[in-house]
Design a protein around this motif. Structure first.
Motif, mmCIF file in Angstrom:
data_model
loop_
_atom_site.group_PDB
_atom_site.id
_atom_site.type_symbol
_atom_site.label_atom_id
_atom_site.label_comp_id
_atom_site.label_asym_id
_atom_site.label_seq_id
_atom_site.Cartn_x
_atom_site.Cartn_y
_atom_site.Cartn_z
ATOM 1 N N MET A 9 -60.374 -9.589 20.308
ATOM 2 C CA MET A 9 -61.288 -9.761 21.442
ATOM 3 C C MET A 9 -61.902 -11.156 21.368
ATOM 4 O O MET A 9 -61.903 -11.811 20.323
ATOM 5 C CB MET A 9 -62.433 -8.746 21.387
ATOM 6 N N SER A 10 -62.459 -11.568 22.469
ATOM 7 C CA SER A 10 -63.271 -12.775 22.432
ATOM 8 C C SER A 10 -64.633 -12.431 21.855
ATOM 9 O O SER A 10 -65.059 -11.265 21.873
ATOM 10 C CB SER A 10 -63.434 -13.355 23.843
ATOM 11 N N LEU A 11 -65.323 -13.440 21.357
ATOM 12 C CA LEU A 11 -66.652 -13.215 20.809
ATOM 13 C C LEU A 11 -67.595 -12.686 21.871
ATOM 14 O O LEU A 11 -68.421 -11.798 21.608
ATOM 15 C CB LEU A 11 -67.194 -14.525 20.223
ATOM 16 N N LYS B 20 -69.804 -9.132 21.800
ATOM 17 C CA LYS B 20 -71.240 -9.102 22.046
ATOM 18 C C LYS B 20 -71.570 -8.180 23.207
ATOM 19 O O LYS B 20 -72.567 -7.436 23.172
ATOM 20 C CB LYS B 20 -71.763 -10.508 22.323
ATOM 21 N N GLY B 21 -70.714 -8.193 24.230
ATOM 22 C CA GLY B 21 -70.933 -7.304 25.368
ATOM 23 C C GLY B 21 -70.808 -5.844 24.978
ATOM 24 O O GLY B 21 -71.608 -4.994 25.404
ATOM 25 N N HIS B 22 -69.801 -5.536 24.128
ATOM 26 C CA HIS B 22 -69.628 -4.151 23.660
ATOM 27 C C HIS B 22 -70.834 -3.704 22.829
ATOM 28 O O HIS B 22 -71.329 -2.577 22.994
ATOM 29 C CB HIS B 22 -68.357 -4.037 22.824
ATOM 30 N N VAL B 23 -71.296 -4.553 21.925
ATOM 31 C CA VAL B 23 -72.442 -4.200 21.090
ATOM 32 C C VAL B 23 -73.667 -3.932 21.955
ATOM 33 O O VAL B 23 -74.402 -2.957 21.740
ATOM 34 C CB VAL B 23 -72.740 -5.306 20.060
ATOM 35 N N ILE C 294 -65.293 -9.004 13.930
ATOM 36 C CA ILE C 294 -64.841 -7.940 14.834
ATOM 37 C C ILE C 294 -63.924 -8.512 15.904
ATOM 38 O O ILE C 294 -62.890 -7.909 16.248
ATOM 39 C CB ILE C 294 -66.044 -7.230 15.484
ATOM 40 N N ALA C 295 -64.257 -9.675 16.411
ATOM 41 C CA ALA C 295 -63.420 -10.323 17.430
ATOM 42 C C ALA C 295 -62.020 -10.582 16.888
ATOM 43 O O ALA C 295 -61.015 -10.338 17.573
ATOM 44 C CB ALA C 295 -64.073 -11.628 17.879
ATOM 45 N N THR C 296 -61.942 -11.045 15.652
ATOM 46 C CA THR C 296 -60.637 -11.302 15.031
ATOM 47 C C THR C 296 -59.884 -10.001 14.770
ATOM 48 O O THR C 296 -58.692 -9.885 15.069
ATOM 49 C CB THR C 296 -60.823 -12.064 13.710
ATOM 50 N N ASP C 297 -60.603 -9.014 14.213
ATOM 51 C CA ASP C 297 -59.962 -7.743 13.867
ATOM 52 C C ASP C 297 -59.414 -7.014 15.087
ATOM 53 O O ASP C 297 -58.337 -6.407 15.027
ATOM 54 C CB ASP C 297 -60.961 -6.832 13.154
#
Length: 220
Positions: free
Chosen positions: A186-188, A192-195, A180-183
């Protein structure tokens, strides 16, 4: 579909000899119907259909070698197939939908009154589908439940930001946090914060629940 002026030829398929005999006795006495033959298992259906040229097949669902859904699918894939009514004691929603998708024109329970079975045979032979009232109600209730789940999911997801919606869609597609970060560039840590925020906003416990909610909402 051409109008059949001769008696409708019916093939009875059931692994229970007593059921076959009972249906044969009942149907042979019905106006406009003739039992052309029977079969004791789904693997016997193609040969029986070739031998007896039925207009309608009464198909049991559970048989030891080839089940009724498989036999229905195989028979309906042939040129000029007969109409098929599944006649069973098993009324689970999954069975109903699988039978209809396989090509069955009707789905009746074995406790259906004889006159209703006769009426169903005439109806499907003329091109009209036939479901027992109990089955029709269950399918209507299922559709209503699905519509309700869709709206509830849409309402729940409305609290998310556009970026959070993108993360939800990626989670539903089975993407990992790193993917997701690559797509989404975003940073990893941001993913994680969004999730974490999504779980909190939606009052969910894990990513699987996010994916299920996205499925209910029919997100593309």
């Amino acid at each position: 579909m051409a109008v059949v002026t001769r008696p409708l030829r019916v093939l009875v398929v059931d692994d229970d000899a007593l059921v076959r005999a009972g249906l044969t006795m009942m149907l042979d006495g019905a106006h406009g119907i003739s039992v052309a033959g029977d079969a004791a298992d789904g693997d016997e259906v193609p040969a029986a259909a070739d031998a007896h040229a039925p207009d309608v097949v009464l198909m049991d669902l559970r048989m030891p070698r080839v089940d009724g859904i498989t036999a229905t699918r195989r028979l309906r894939s042939r040129p000029n197939p007969p109409e098929i009514i599944v006649l069973t004691t098993f009324d689970a929603d999954e069975n109903i939908l699988r039978a209809l998708r396989a090509g069955a024109s009707g789905f009746l329970l074995k406790d259906t009154p004889p006159e209703e079975i006769v009426r169903a045979i005439h109806r499907v032979a003329s091109g009209d589908p036939m479901l027992s009232p109990r089955i029709t109600r269950r399918l209507m209730d299922r559709a209503a439940d699905q519509a309700g789940a869709y709206q509830r999911a849409r309402d729940a997801l409305a609290v998310l930001s556009p970026r959070e919606h993108e993360v939800v869609l990626a989670v539903a597609r089975g993407r990992s946090n790193a993917e997701i970060a690559t797509d989404l560039f975003m940073s990893l840590a941001t993913v994680k914060g969004h999730v974490s925020t999504i779980l909190d906003k939606l009052h969910l416990d894990n990513r699987t629940q996010i994916a299920l909610l996205a499925h209910d909402a029919e997100l593309d």
